[in-house]
Design an enzyme around this catalytic site. Structure first.
Site: not given
Ligand code: NCD
Ligand code: ZN
Length: 350
Positions: A142, A105, A20, A253, A22, A180
């Site tokens: 999420h 996602k 995970h 994350d 970004h 997460h």
């Protein structure tokens, strides 16, 4: 801590993956990508760009930009995802699978950074979820409700009852990653939910409870979503991560935001940990006396869930104090890593 761990000077594990991450885009991506490519062989790249990555073609183009930005000689594979919206067409799933996209996602609309295009009601996405279940493409969730009546510290636990339980009932064969996780409720839910449900856990949620956000003043670099919770939740996450269960695996994350946007009257959610992710995980596992479980969590459980091979090769972490830089150039601006300027006990060797 066992006596052997006490004296352990280094730890060598199979090359790990980040399930995970970004990366952003453009100059921001070019600034953070080398750190991840140094530590991990693969990473699941989140699609919450502006505009979001909502098609197979956009994911393939984004992968091309990531590969082009990699430092020469690095051996790193970005694993691409697409962003679920109320209007994503079910036939995009076959095109995505064909293009090598590994997952889709789900952001509840408004739940976090760049989630305004997210799903307003999961029932709108049923045809897509059916196509994903058929294609064997995992759904990455999420897991927080956005209902303003629900306290921010309860949004993950409420999501389990309102969304996860019905989703598992309606799509029992769909692979789902509860991303997460931050609560004992989520850890318990995943532990008993069967082989098609897994969870990622960040290093910061293993190391910190919500006091970290308020220690001596408001500390924006510790603000992420889902927000850090009470100590009892942190302990439940550590227990899950170090349990040896293959349903829990590493997902940093790491979410870079320019320092000026973190240290602002409205602070963006996200902690940047990519420079020292493995070191932070090692610190958390060592504190739990469970360094022997780090390899499974970081390098074995993720590929098994995604049906991918384990990486070849190893990385070595040494007990060697070093100071994490306070800032990093980030396009035209700067970025502040979590724990920037502090000394870390473990260090990845090159
Ligand atoms: C992430 C981001 O900045 O993109 N922020 C965060 O606090 N984790 C989005 C997300 O994963 O929620
Ligand atoms: Zn994220």
């Amino acid at each position: 801590m066992t006596p052997t761990e006490h004296s352990l000077a280094s730890l060598t594990i199979t090359r790990p993956d980040d399930w995970h991450l970004h990366l952003r885009d453009g100059a921001a991506m070019a600034a953070v990508l080398p750190a991840t490519a140094r530590q991990f062989a693969r990473a699941i790249v989140m699609p919450n760009l502006r505009p979001p990555i909502t098609s197979a073609a956009a994911a393939a183009a984004y992968r091309g930009r990531i590969l082009a930005a990699l430092p020469a000689g690095s051996d790193f594979t970005p694993l691409m995802t697409i962003y679920l919206t109320d209007s994503l067409a079910a036939d995009e799933i076959a095109r995505a699978a064909e293009a090598g996209v590994v997952a889709v996602k789900l952001y509840p609309a408004g739940a976090t950074t760049h989630s305004d295009a997210g799903v307003t009601d999961i029932r709108h996405t049923w045809p897509v979820l059916e196509a994903m279940q058929r294609a064997g493409l995992p759904l990455l969730v999420h897991g927080e409700v956005t209902d303003p009546a629900v306290d921010i510290f309860d949004r993950e636990a409420v999501f389990i009852d309102r969304v996860m339980v019905p989703l598992r009932r309606d799509f029992p064969e769909l692979k789902v990653v509860f991303e997460h996780i931050t609560t004992k409720e989520a850890a318990q839910y995943v532990a008993q939910a069967g082989a098609h449900t897994a969870a990622t856990i960040t290093a910061h949620h293993l190391l910190y409870n919500r006091n970290a956000i308020f220690l001596g003043g408001l500390r924006p670099h510790y603000y992420c979503l889902p927000v850090l919770k009470r100590e009892l939740h942190r302990q439940a996450l550590v227990a899950a991560a170090t349990s040896g269960s293959d349903r829990f695996f590493l997902g940093t994350d790491s979410a870079p935001h320019a320092a000026a946007l973190k240290e602002a009257s409205v602070c963006g959610a996200g902690c940047f940990t990519a420079l020292s992710a493995l070191e932070l995980y090692a610190e958390a596992f060592e504190a739990a006396g469970a360094l022997a479980q780090l390899e499974g969590f970081a390098s074995h459980h993720g590929p098994a869930f995604y049906g991918l091979p384990r990486n070849l090769g190893t990385v070595t972490l040494a007990r060697q104090a070093w100071a994490l830089p306070e800032t990093l150039a980030f396009g035209e601006t700067v970025l502040k890593p979590l724990r920037g300027g502090e000394t870390l006990a473990w260090r990845q060797l090159d």
